[in-house]
Design an enzyme around this catalytic site. Sequence first.
Site, PDB file in Angstrom:
ATOM      1  N   HIS A 216       0.799  -1.217   0.000  1.00 57.68           N
ATOM      2  CA  HIS A 216       0.000   0.000   0.000  1.00 57.68           C
ATOM      3  C   HIS A 216       0.834   1.269   0.000  1.00 57.68           C
ATOM      4  O   HIS A 216       0.286   2.348  -0.188  1.00 57.68           O
ATOM      5  CB  HIS A 216      -0.992  -0.034   1.171  1.00 57.68           C
ATOM      6  CG  HIS A 216      -2.124  -0.994   0.928  1.00 57.68           C
ATOM      7  ND1 HIS A 216      -3.354  -0.868   1.496  1.00 57.68           N
ATOM      8  CD2 HIS A 216      -2.199  -2.089   0.130  1.00 57.68           C
ATOM      9  CE1 HIS A 216      -4.142  -1.845   1.086  1.00 57.68           C
ATOM     10  NE2 HIS A 216      -3.448  -2.603   0.258  1.00 57.68           N
ATOM     11  N   SER A 220      -0.357  -0.931  -6.089  1.00 62.30           N
ATOM     12  CA  SER A 220      -0.211  -2.115  -6.923  1.00 62.30           C
ATOM     13  C   SER A 220       0.498  -1.779  -8.232  1.00 62.30           C
ATOM     14  O   SER A 220       0.304  -0.708  -8.801  1.00 62.30           O
ATOM     15  CB  SER A 220      -1.583  -2.704  -7.248  1.00 62.30           C
ATOM     16  OG  SER A 220      -2.264  -3.033  -6.065  1.00 62.30           O
ATOM     17  N   LYS A 244     -15.053  -7.886  -7.957  1.00 63.31           N
ATOM     18  CA  LYS A 244     -14.232  -8.752  -8.803  1.00 63.31           C
ATOM     19  C   LYS A 244     -13.642  -9.909  -7.987  1.00 63.31           C
ATOM     20  O   LYS A 244     -13.703 -11.067  -8.399  1.00 63.31           O
ATOM     21  CB  LYS A 244     -13.108  -7.910  -9.401  1.00 63.31           C
ATOM     22  CG  LYS A 244     -12.340  -8.573 -10.516  1.00 63.31           C
ATOM     23  CD  LYS A 244     -11.327  -7.572 -11.067  1.00 63.31           C
ATOM     24  CE  LYS A 244     -10.658  -8.091 -12.317  1.00 63.31           C
ATOM     25  NZ  LYS A 244      -9.782  -7.060 -12.915  1.00 63.31           N
ATOM     26  N   ASP A 245     -13.094  -9.572  -6.806  1.00 66.08           N
ATOM     27  CA  ASP A 245     -12.488 -10.622  -5.973  1.00 66.08           C
ATOM     28  C   ASP A 245     -13.536 -11.595  -5.448  1.00 66.08           C
ATOM     29  O   ASP A 245     -13.271 -12.784  -5.306  1.00 66.08           O
ATOM     30  CB  ASP A 245     -11.700 -10.001  -4.811  1.00 66.08           C
ATOM     31  CG  ASP A 245     -10.382  -9.380  -5.287  1.00 66.08           C
ATOM     32  OD1 ASP A 245     -10.083  -9.497  -6.495  1.00 66.08           O
ATOM     33  OD2 ASP A 245      -9.664  -8.791  -4.473  1.00 66.08           O
ATOM     34  N   GLU A 288       5.399 -33.825  -1.210  1.00 65.04           N
ATOM     35  CA  GLU A 288       4.175 -33.280  -1.776  1.00 65.04           C
ATOM     36  C   GLU A 288       4.492 -32.577  -3.086  1.00 65.04           C
ATOM     37  O   GLU A 288       5.625 -32.111  -3.303  1.00 65.04           O
ATOM     38  CB  GLU A 288       3.560 -32.282  -0.777  1.00 65.04           C
ATOM     39  CG  GLU A 288       2.983 -32.955   0.453  1.00 65.04           C
ATOM     40  CD  GLU A 288       1.619 -33.540   0.197  1.00 65.04           C
ATOM     41  OE1 GLU A 288       1.574 -34.638  -0.382  1.00 65.04           O
ATOM     42  OE2 GLU A 288       0.616 -32.929   0.549  1.00 65.04           O
TER      43      GLU A 288
END
Lengths: 408, 269
Positions: A216, A220, A244-245, A288
């Site tokens: 922040h 971004s 959107k998220d 894994e």
Amino acid sequence: MTSTRPFEPKNGFVKWFDRQLPLFSVMHGALVAYPTPKNLNYWWSFGSLAGLMLGVQIITGIILAMHYTPHTAMAFASVEHIMRDVNYGWLLRYVHANGASFFFIVVYIHIFRGLYYGSYKAPRELLWMLGLVIYLLMMATAFMGYVLPWGQMSFWGATVITNLFGAIPFVGEDIRTLLWGGFSVDNPTLNRFFSLHYLLPFVIAGVAILHIWALHIPGSNNPLGIDVKGPQDQIDFHPYHTAKDAFMVSLLLLIFFAVVCFAPNYMGHPDNYIQADPLVTPPHIVPEWYYLPFYAILRSIPDKLMGVVAMFAAILILFALPWLDKSKVRSGTFRPIFKQFFWVLVIDVIALGFVGANPPEGAWLIIGRVATAYYFFHFLILLPVLSRVEKTRPLPESISQAVLAKHA
Amino acid sequence: MTKKNILAGMALVVGLVIPSLAFAANEGEEPKHPKQGWPHEKIIGAHYDRAAAQRGFQIYKEVCHACHSLNLIAFRQLEGIGFSEPEIKAIAASFTVMGEPNMETGDVEERPGKPFDYIPSTFANPEAAAASNNGAVPPDLSLMVKAREGGASYIYSILTGYREPTAEDLKHVSGGKIPDGAHFNPYKTGHVIAMPPPLAEGIVTYTEGQPAASVEQMAYDVSTFLAWAAEPKLEQRKHMGFLIVAFLLITSGLLFWSYKRISKQVLGH
């Protein structure tokens, strides 16, 4: 970053609270008024998705810990007690086990998005490095979590990985003894792994907060990789990105629950449904899936110590990435040669994954060595050279101009 | 990102998941399992064949139980394959378990099983099991279906796969011959198995109205029972999965629509 929407609460309690502790204004700044570039694509949702998966893991993990017994004689049976007797225990356990895989899927996409769009470059080097710290913590946490069911792969995976530390000169043996809490993988190992497996997710959460904080400050990055020039280039986080998220969260959960409900053991290994037996070694010990590329690098080097060094170097090298890739252009969109090699790297890492899943012999060994060599070549030679010689495509004037041109 | 990039990105997601396939793959030596398509492996309407599972329990009790324990199953759980409460009481009582210490003397005495008891092992401890089985403990069967590649099909193949090895078969056996006391079974890793063929025609008598107890039928029944034993919540899980996926499909559609609407309002496109 200055908000376009100052925090003006109407509620008296919120006003009083926020005057003394600005929790509401911080949340408002982070989740409502946080200004983001207008042109973020769906790949930018994977940060939120990673946060969601961390939350899922912590919540299911806390409940599972209420029913689990960290003792070599009882751990395996206590996991089956969760699967059979605890109300919705099977759901909790399958969500937690597959949640780890999905956390890694989401984070790998998040990392490769950063690699493609140059999100690691100034002024976001620290943000990138904090992300890598989260990734390292995730690897440690997932490794210890996989030991807890005390199946055959738990035990032998733990034996192989902890033995790697024994290869370190001078202090290796002592580190290994400390990890084991004795002279082999045994009850003290299980106890400390359980303790640390409970602790580390909260450390991850702490570093994730730093990661968001560091995000922040500069704001971004975006698909064009150019700086924001003013408010016309930006949009508030809410409602655009919350909507959107939310869609992306729903899509992720759709795939996630399809796997949890219809193929919950697809990403696991059948041998882990056999209780750990120190006297019986499984024919193939495989970690894994999310460790496989690094496991392949480890095994492609004939010397044990150098293999361990190469494996750790493969991750640590990413910390130096902001200084290895000196190109002033961030986004791969405007770097025609870089773009091609980005996909070569993606294929290389996937190839390493396949190599890691197979025994290190014949063609697999050769592919593994070539792919390992390319991995280091890509970061240590290709990117530094490319950033000097590559002719980049012209950058757009501004984000808003590019957006207008696209939707004209 | 262009369409091509999105496709490549999807390939990346798939590529990251697929390696798990690679290490799930077998040696490539064992033949394909003859029995496929179990009712519990369906996606929609997955269920355990109750009648088969009940017959399978009979096979387990009368055949497998002599050597193999089933430690994770309590009698009460047999409700899951459709046994009624009186039936479960009767089944439990047909086993002898170690009771609780006597309040006056402290002696532990045997007593008939009760629904809350777990199915007792034939052997008092692993050492006793090993002593009766050439030094190797016969594995517990509770999770066998999940602990082997192929699941129920693997169990079925092992039970029906015994035969005399041909000269060609023996080429794939380490040492070129079957060790004394062991048996040839192409579905077992290494093709040599210590367990003698457990099923034979007439070893078990099914009650009136049930199919004839052929080796194939018994193998199918006991594989179904062991599949249930390994994953008793499977039906609930898959049924819930269908509802969750349906719900999330609709939710995703609605959320996409609302995202597009908001995008139009605040971005203009």
